[in-house]
Design an enzyme around this catalytic site. Structure first.
Site, PDB file in Angstrom:
ATOM      1  CG  HIS A 183     -13.047  18.960  17.445  1.00  0.00           C
ATOM      2  ND1 HIS A 183     -12.377  19.153  16.263  1.00  0.00           N
ATOM      3  CD2 HIS A 183     -14.293  19.486  17.261  1.00  0.00           C
ATOM      4  CE1 HIS A 183     -13.179  19.749  15.402  1.00  0.00           C
ATOM      5  NE2 HIS A 183     -14.346  19.974  15.980  1.00  0.00           N
TER       6      HIS A 183
ATOM      7  CB  SER B  57     -15.030  22.328  13.727  1.00  0.00           C
ATOM      8  OG  SER B  57     -15.756  21.107  13.701  1.00  0.00           O
TER       9      SER B  57
ATOM     10  CD  GLU C 212      -8.835  17.893  15.706  1.00  0.00           C
ATOM     11  OE1 GLU C 212      -9.926  18.139  16.248  1.00  0.00           O
ATOM     12  OE2 GLU C 212      -8.163  18.754  15.110  1.00  0.00           O
TER      13      GLU C 212
END
Length: 513
Positions: A417, A193, A316
């Site tokens: 995610h 990330s 995600e």
């Protein structure tokens, strides 16, 4: 010369001695300061060296967690101390035996606003044991402390402080890691990330060149880097939130850090609510640490010539719907606002081009369509743009993580995610009441985890992510076949699985974050 006494596991570093703690064949040294406490006159400034300590530093406990709120979307250990003396790192390594091992330095994510190297999911013991490598996890300043660019307010403030912290930590690794059995000439950075985006940004920073030799960027929102005009607007809003005029900027040095955290949290939510698809806090093109927009720098050949693994997860954006977070647009309304904002910033962008992209997502009126578009705009396409450019001069390996346990599929999270993190570190069940295996799937997940770990550490050792257990060979990405490893119950190497996406989005970066 740094050295280690194997009888007591006390390491001599240039800064002082640190005592380690053994568990089986792995030793940990936690809470090692790599810079001076960034307080007082050093607040909002680049990190500086810490005075060496004279007593043996006890490496049993993690250092302070960088100032941030405790009620964010990622659970934090309530026992963790929050404080500004947060520039510390942690090392896990096999017992020192004279062998020089690869070093893997983890940069945590958290939208540049939260997170810590002390999160249980990032415990490096399993990965160090499996791969016979040295694992380092680092802290850096998050939120306003690290990512609000106040250089427009006063020239006594520095730019891109969080990136400067990361560079300073990597310099510490170069000078000190040999004492822990690590090879300073074989350093791999890996992160997820905003940690992954930090890596893709550092790969275009002249100040970071030579500090690492391989890179793994997981779910990097690489286009979330902004220009000085936008940075000045954010700085102005930050000063409003803390109640200071420009001529009183020096008072930021003495303001209680809790007040700065409060303003930071407002920025993190306020900015993406006003302009969907943008982050409140992120790196800035400053002509120094970040001389160019990173994706454009990759495309112009300015990235460091090192091997790279880069990829993203199949679903995600799904977790942002569950979190009700404004960090990503997950409704048709917010997606439309995102395109409206892009049209303002890019008046030369033809409306027909926008319409063509939106038409490629027939479910866009539904949440599922918005989530798919946000996934591709925020993560998949930036990763592909980077891979397409980097593979022309350096070994590049592209993946897509598709694996999801039955409960995550049932909850419509899928491979959301950050869901790959426990697979990378081999640490499942690190959250209270972790639902990951409520409907089964543990054995399959552990097998996937073992393959990922073997690939990651093989890459650290040799620059080639082989699983070494008969798993599918991972061929490098090129601009002809675009071979991509799809990671699932069984890995598969697929030629150009993103062909339709590439044709829709093209090579031009539209300003998406």
């Amino acid at each position: 010369m740094a050295s280690v006494r194997t009888d007591s596991l006390v390491v001599d570093t240039p800064s002082g001695q640190v005592s380690g703690y053994a568990e089986g064949d792995i030793v940990s040294w936690k809470g090692i300061p790599f810079a001076a406490p960034p307080v007082g006159d050093l607040r909002f400034r680049a990190p500086v060296a810490r005075e060496p300590w004279t007593d043996v530093l006890d490496g049993k406990d993690f250092g302070e967690m960088a100032p941030q709120g405790r009620d964010g979307p990622v659970p934090m250990d309530p026992k963790m101390v929050i404080g500004e003396d947060c520039l510390s790192l942690n090392v896990w390594a096999p017992r020192p035996d004279g062998v020089s091992r690869p070093v893997m330095v983890w940069i945590h994510g958290g939208a540049y606003a939260l997170g810590s190297s002390a999160q249980k999911i990032y415990d490096g013991r399993n990965l160090a044991h499996l791969g016979e490598v040295v694992i380092v996890t680092i802290n850096y300043r998050v939120g306003a402390f690290g990512w609000v660019d106040l250089s427009s307010v006063s020239d006594t403030f520095d730019t891109n402080i969080g990136l400067r912290d990361q560079i300073f930590a990597l310099e510490w690794v170069r000078s000190s890691i040999e004492a822990f059995g690590g090879d300073p000439a074989n350093v791999t950075v890996f992160g997820e990330s905003s940690g992954g985006a930090s890596i893709t940004t550092l790969m275009t920073s002249p100040k970071a060149e030579g500090l690492f030799h391989k890179a793994i960027a997981q779910s990097s929102p690489a286009t979330s880097v902004y220009g000085p005009d936008r940075a000045e607007t954010v700085a102005r809003r930050f000063m409003e939130l803390v109640g200071l005029s420009k001529d009183r900027a020096s008072e930021l040095r003495t303001m209680p850090f809790e007040k700065i955290v409060e303003a930071s949290e407002k920025l993190v939510y306020e900015i993406p609510e006003k302009v969907p698809g943008t982050l409140g806090l992120a790196p800035v093109v400053d002509g120094d640490i970040v001389p160019r927009y990173p994706v454009a720098a990759f495309q112009k050949g300015f990235s460091h010539k090192i091997p790279l693994i880069i990829g993203s997860n199949h679903d995600e954006a799904s977790v942002f719907r569950l979190m009700r977070s404004p960090l990503m647009p997950v409704t048709s309304d917010t997606v439309s606002k995102m395109f409206d904002a892009i049209a303002v910033d890019h008046p030369d962008l033809a409306p027909a081009r926008v319409a063509e992209i939106m038409a490629a997502y027939p479910d866009l009126p539904k949440s599922s369509g918005a989530i798919a578009l946000s996934r591709d705009a925020g993560f998949r396409m930036p990763s592909l743009w980077i891979a397409e450019a980097h593979c022309t001069h350096s070994q590049t390996f592209v993946y897509r993580f598709d694996h999801a346990t039955p409960v995550l599929r049932a909850a419509r999270v899928g491979a959301g995610h950050a869901t790959e993190l426990p697979y990378v570190f081999g640490n499942f069940g690190t959250f209270d009441r972790d639902p990951t295996f409520w409907l089964g799937g543990r054995k399959a997940a552990q097998q996937v985890s073992r393959r990922i770990q073997r690939r990651w550490v093989a890459f650290a050792w040799h620059g080639v992510p082989a699983a070494l257990d008969g798993s599918k060979h991972w061929a490098p990405y090129d601009d002809v076949r675009r071979r991509t490893l799809v990671i699932d119950g069984n890995d598969s190497l697929v030629d150009d699985p993103d062909k339709e996406l590439r044709e829709v989005w093209g090579q031009r970066v539209l300003g998406f974050s």
